[in-house]
Design a protein around this motif. Structure first.
Motif, PDB file in Angstrom:
ATOM      1  N   HIS A   1       0.833  -1.205   0.000  1.00 35.54           N
ATOM      2  CA  HIS A   1       0.000   0.000   0.000  1.00 35.54           C
ATOM      3  C   HIS A   1       0.866   1.252   0.000  1.00 35.54           C
ATOM      4  N   CYS A   2       0.715   2.054  -1.024  1.00 37.26           N
ATOM      5  CA  CYS A   2       1.489   3.296  -1.108  1.00 37.26           C
ATOM      6  C   CYS A   2       0.604   4.457  -0.683  1.00 37.26           C
ATOM      7  N   VAL A   3       1.183   5.398  -0.004  1.00 40.39           N
ATOM      8  CA  VAL A   3       0.431   6.556   0.486  1.00 40.39           C
ATOM      9  C   VAL A   3      -0.141   7.377  -0.670  1.00 40.39           C
ATOM     10  N   THR A   4       0.414   7.226  -1.880  1.00 35.63           N
ATOM     11  CA  THR A   4      -0.098   7.954  -3.045  1.00 35.63           C
ATOM     12  C   THR A   4      -1.311   7.240  -3.662  1.00 35.63           C
TER      13      THR A   4
ATOM     14  N   ALA B   1       3.950   1.971   2.478  1.00 38.53           N
ATOM     15  CA  ALA B   1       5.228   1.425   2.017  1.00 38.53           C
ATOM     16  C   ALA B   1       6.451   2.271   2.368  1.00 38.53           C
ATOM     17  N   TRP B   2       6.256   3.550   2.746  1.00 32.72           N
ATOM     18  CA  TRP B   2       7.474   4.316   3.083  1.00 32.72           C
ATOM     19  C   TRP B   2       8.103   3.780   4.355  1.00 32.72           C
ATOM     20  N   LYS B   3       7.376   2.941   5.123  1.00 33.55           N
ATOM     21  CA  LYS B   3       7.935   2.353   6.348  1.00 33.55           C
ATOM     22  C   LYS B   3       8.910   1.218   6.059  1.00 33.55           C
TER      23      LYS B   3
ATOM     24  N   GLY C   1       6.406  15.387   6.956  1.00 34.10           N
ATOM     25  CA  GLY C   1       4.954  15.505   6.878  1.00 34.10           C
ATOM     26  C   GLY C   1       4.176  14.208   6.877  1.00 34.10           C
ATOM     27  N   TYR C   2       4.882  13.057   6.784  1.00 32.25           N
ATOM     28  CA  TYR C   2       4.154  11.790   6.781  1.00 32.25           C
ATOM     29  C   TYR C   2       3.934  11.301   8.211  1.00 32.25           C
ATOM     30  N   SER C   3       2.877  10.513   8.362  1.00 32.21           N
ATOM     31  CA  SER C   3       2.478   9.999   9.673  1.00 32.21           C
ATOM     32  C   SER C   3       3.573   9.143  10.300  1.00 32.21           C
TER      33      SER C   3
HETATM   34 MO   LIG Z   1       5.494   6.678  -0.825  1.00 41.73          MO
END
Ligand SMILES: [Mo]
Ligand SMILES: Nc1nc2c(c(=O)[nH]1)N[C@H]1C(S)=C(S)[C@@H](COP(=O)(O)O)O[C@H]1N2
Length: 201
Positions: free
Chosen positions: A79-82, A162-164, A187-189
């Motif tokens: 899952h991507c935040v975008t 997925a940035w994690k 700025g990301y959670s």
């Molecule tokens: Mo991302």
């Protein structure tokens, strides 16, 4: 979009009991590349993995040594935040929970910072890294992980955006207090739960 639109599976639940398509996401068969900055070109021969911080002893693994750790294959969604999600890839690698058995943590180790070649970082609580599916992945759908997706080795955290998971991961820093990683500073959670839509601060 596309092949999953007709797929009844979209509405079902995944192996940890969450609806397969998180709110605000669209399923896609594509696999976009999302990288901040340049792609570091690291060969398996150059790759070296280290742990430091709240550990009794710093430790390093060569590629060959890392491959001797227990190998796990799992099928999971990305899952991507975008706003896109990919279903059902088969990832193979070493679970964090198997790796950490080889690390003597100090009692104050409570958080984990992933460090990547190129400088990317991302942070998670140690307890969440212990989830049954947090994987250091080197193989995707039976092929070596493509360089642009983090090859030779990346972290994959199916329960988080997925940035994690750091592509081109080179080590873990164990810390007593929580520190924000790259996107968490920008700025990301900090918690990044796709089912709660924890996208931004
Ligand atoms: Mo991302
Ligand atoms: N080293 C590194 N890891 C990274 C990133 C990055 O820029 N550098 N981007 C993150 C973000 S924001 C996402 S959405 C995913 C994207 O992975 P993909 O390029 O394989 O789709 O990698 C994450 N891991």
């Amino acid at each position: 979009m596309g092949q999953f639109e007709k797929d009844a599976d979209i509405g079902s639940t995944n192996y940890f009991g969450k609806r397969r398509l998180p709110p605000g996401q669209t399923a896609t068969a594509r696999f976009p590349v999302l990288t901040y900055g340049d792609v570091p070109k690291i060969t398996k021969e150059q790759w070296c993995f280290s742990v430091w911080g709240c550990v009794e002893e710093e430790k390093n693994w060569t590629w060959g040594e890392f491959m001797k750790l227990p190998q796990t294959t799992l099928r999971a969604d990305f899952h991507c935040v975008t706003h896109w999600s990919r279903f059902d890839d088969e990832w193979k690698g070493v679970l964090f929970r198997d790796l950490v058995k080889h690390v003597k943590l100090k009692p104050d180790a409570k958080y984990v910072m992933q460090h990547a070649y190129g400088g990317y970082t991302t942070n998670l609580p140690l307890q969440w890294m212990m989830d049954e599916d947090v994987l250091f992945a080197h193989t995707l759908n039976g092929e070596p992980l493509p360089m642009e997706h983090g090859g030779p080795m990346r972290v994959f955290t199916p329960r988080r955006y997925a940035w994690k998971g750091a592509k081109w991961v080179r080590g873990l820093e164990f810390t007593a207090t929580d520190r924000p990683g790259f996107w968490e500073q920008n700025g990301y959670s900090n918690t990044a739960d796709p089912w709660k839509e924890e996208r931004f601060w």
